[in-house]
Design a protein around this motif. Structure first.
Motif, short mmCIF file in Angstrom:
data_model
loop_
_atom_site.label_atom_id
_atom_site.label_comp_id
_atom_site.label_asym_id
_atom_site.label_seq_id
_atom_site.Cartn_x
_atom_site.Cartn_y
_atom_site.Cartn_z
N LEU A 39 -9.57 -3.69 -18.14
CA LEU A 39 -9.35 -4.92 -17.39
C LEU A 39 -7.91 -4.82 -16.67
O LEU A 39 -7.52 -5.19 -15.48
CB LEU A 39 -9.01 -6.25 -18.31
N ALA A 40 -7.13 -3.90 -17.41
CA ALA A 40 -5.69 -3.68 -16.98
C ALA A 40 -5.49 -2.87 -15.50
O ALA A 40 -4.62 -2.83 -14.65
CB ALA A 40 -4.89 -3.00 -17.96
N ASP A 41 -6.71 -2.04 -15.18
CA ASP A 41 -6.99 -1.20 -14.12
C ASP A 41 -7.01 -2.32 -12.78
O ASP A 41 -6.86 -1.84 -11.74
CB ASP A 41 -8.18 -0.43 -14.04
N PHE A 42 -7.16 -3.47 -13.07
CA PHE A 42 -7.41 -4.67 -11.89
C PHE A 42 -6.18 -5.86 -12.04
O PHE A 42 -6.19 -6.62 -11.42
CB PHE A 42 -8.63 -5.37 -11.99
N ALA A 43 -5.17 -5.49 -12.89
CA ALA A 43 -4.10 -6.23 -12.79
C ALA A 43 -3.68 -6.87 -11.59
O ALA A 43 -3.41 -5.91 -10.70
CB ALA A 43 -2.89 -5.61 -13.71
N GLY A 44 -3.15 -8.04 -11.24
CA GLY A 44 -2.75 -8.57 -10.12
C GLY A 44 -3.78 -9.03 -9.19
O GLY A 44 -3.60 -9.62 -8.12
N GLN A 45 -5.32 -8.75 -9.33
CA GLN A 45 -6.21 -9.02 -8.64
C GLN A 45 -7.31 -9.99 -9.21
O GLN A 45 -7.23 -10.07 -10.35
CB GLN A 45 -6.99 -7.69 -8.27
N ASN A 76 -7.25 -9.76 -1.86
CA ASN A 76 -7.08 -9.58 -3.46
C ASN A 76 -7.91 -9.89 -4.30
O ASN A 76 -7.61 -10.27 -5.31
CB ASN A 76 -5.88 -10.39 -3.48
N THR A 77 -9.19 -9.49 -3.90
CA THR A 77 -10.40 -9.67 -5.03
C THR A 77 -11.08 -8.51 -5.27
O THR A 77 -11.55 -7.70 -4.03
CB THR A 77 -11.24 -11.02 -4.35
N LYS A 78 -11.82 -8.22 -6.29
CA LYS A 78 -12.57 -7.14 -6.69
C LYS A 78 -13.81 -7.61 -7.09
O LYS A 78 -13.69 -8.67 -8.15
CB LYS A 78 -11.86 -6.20 -7.48
N VAL A 79 -14.94 -7.37 -6.79
CA VAL A 79 -16.23 -7.57 -7.46
C VAL A 79 -16.80 -6.49 -8.36
O VAL A 79 -16.75 -5.23 -7.93
CB VAL A 79 -17.29 -7.85 -6.55
N LEU A 80 -16.88 -6.72 -9.57
CA LEU A 80 -17.35 -6.03 -10.47
C LEU A 80 -18.58 -5.99 -10.95
O LEU A 80 -19.07 -7.12 -11.41
CB LEU A 80 -16.33 -5.62 -11.84
N CYS A 81 -19.60 -5.17 -10.63
CA CYS A 81 -21.10 -5.36 -11.15
C CYS A 81 -21.07 -4.84 -12.43
O CYS A 81 -21.07 -3.37 -12.47
CB CYS A 81 -21.83 -4.84 -10.03
N ILE A 82 -21.56 -5.51 -13.44
CA ILE A 82 -21.37 -4.91 -14.96
C ILE A 82 -22.96 -5.11 -15.52
O ILE A 82 -23.76 -6.39 -15.44
CB ILE A 82 -20.60 -5.70 -15.59
N SER A 83 -23.39 -3.91 -16.11
CA SER A 83 -24.64 -3.98 -16.55
C SER A 83 -24.89 -2.83 -17.66
O SER A 83 -23.81 -2.18 -17.85
CB SER A 83 -26.01 -3.71 -15.72
N ARG A 84 -25.93 -2.77 -18.41
CA ARG A 84 -25.91 -1.71 -19.49
C ARG A 84 -26.72 -0.52 -18.83
O ARG A 84 -27.08 0.62 -19.39
CB ARG A 84 -26.87 -2.01 -20.60
N ASP A 85 -27.16 -0.59 -17.42
CA ASP A 85 -27.75 0.59 -16.94
C ASP A 85 -26.66 1.76 -16.81
O ASP A 85 -25.60 1.52 -17.22
CB ASP A 85 -27.61 0.37 -15.24
N LEU A 86 -27.24 2.88 -16.97
CA LEU A 86 -26.42 4.22 -16.85
C LEU A 86 -25.58 4.30 -15.51
O LEU A 86 -26.04 3.67 -14.56
CB LEU A 86 -27.32 5.43 -17.12
N PRO A 87 -24.38 4.75 -15.49
CA PRO A 87 -23.62 5.04 -14.40
C PRO A 87 -24.17 5.74 -13.09
O PRO A 87 -24.24 5.49 -12.15
CB PRO A 87 -22.54 5.74 -14.99
N PHE A 88 -25.24 6.74 -13.50
CA PHE A 88 -26.08 7.50 -12.61
C PHE A 88 -26.82 6.69 -11.87
O PHE A 88 -27.24 6.56 -10.73
CB PHE A 88 -26.90 8.60 -13.23
N ALA A 89 -27.59 5.66 -12.62
CA ALA A 89 -28.50 4.77 -11.86
C ALA A 89 -27.75 3.75 -10.89
O ALA A 89 -28.14 3.71 -9.89
CB ALA A 89 -29.30 3.82 -12.99
N GLN A 90 -26.45 3.20 -11.43
CA GLN A 90 -25.90 2.37 -10.69
C GLN A 90 -25.24 3.09 -9.23
O GLN A 90 -25.43 2.62 -8.13
CB GLN A 90 -24.49 1.97 -11.46
N LYS A 91 -24.85 4.54 -9.42
CA LYS A 91 -24.21 5.16 -8.44
C LYS A 91 -25.65 5.52 -7.25
O LYS A 91 -25.26 5.47 -6.28
CB LYS A 91 -23.76 6.55 -8.71
N ARG A 92 -26.72 5.78 -7.76
CA ARG A 92 -27.73 6.17 -7.03
C ARG A 92 -28.31 4.94 -6.20
O ARG A 92 -28.51 5.00 -4.93
CB ARG A 92 -29.28 6.50 -7.85
#
Length: 165
Positions: A39-45, A76-92
């Protein structure tokens, strides 16, 4: 415990979503480059947390596409898409779809994000995955909006979520 449905059949989550007005709990999720993101990686957003069972289902893919489109106009907004998918599937998926305005994060290692925030599905065929949830955080990590989508196959209310920003 929240009660939701999957195809009209009752299923449950392990708890309740964080309360509006509370500080969101820090997290450690895996980015598509396999680095750890907190969460700290998105401080101030401002943050839109688009949480779903799997990128490989139609409704989940649609929510990522919709938020990707809408994210390009948010200041000043980021959208975080969160799941239990492997990062490889998300990237693909995002590479194949040309999706560049969202950050994909995975809770595949231990599911602690879902457990901590009361959105882990605890029974039924999707047991162990995350339920479909939208959480909006302000620049200080305070919860401004939550939506537990009652029927997991349905899309979230994009307009209500974005209005909370």
């Amino acid at each position: 415990m929240a009660t939701i449905t999957l195809g009209g059949n009752t299923i449950h989550t392990n708890g309740e979503l964080p309360s509006k007005g509370t500080k969101f709990t820090d997290f450690k999720l895996v980015n598509t480059d396999l680095s750890i993101t907190t969460l700290a990686d998105f401080a101030g957003q401002k943050l839109v947390l688009n949480i779903f069972p799997s990128i490989d289902t139609g409704t989940c893919a649609t929510s990522v596409r919709q938020f990707n489109q809408k994210a390009s106009t948010l200041e000043n907004t980021k959208v975080l898409c969160i799941s239990r998918d492997l990062p490889f599937a998300q990237k693909r998926f995002c590479g194949a779809e040309g999706i560049e305005n969202v950050v994909n994060l995975s809770d595949f290692q231990d599911g602690s994000f879902g457990k901590t925030n009361g959105l882990e599905i605890i029974d039924g065929p999707l047991k162990g995955l995350h339920s479909r949830v939208i959480i909006i955080l302000d620049e200080n990590g305070i919860v401004k909006y939550t939506e537990q989508v009652p029927e997991i196959a349905n899309e979230p209310n994009y307009e209500s979520a974005l209005a909370a920003l």
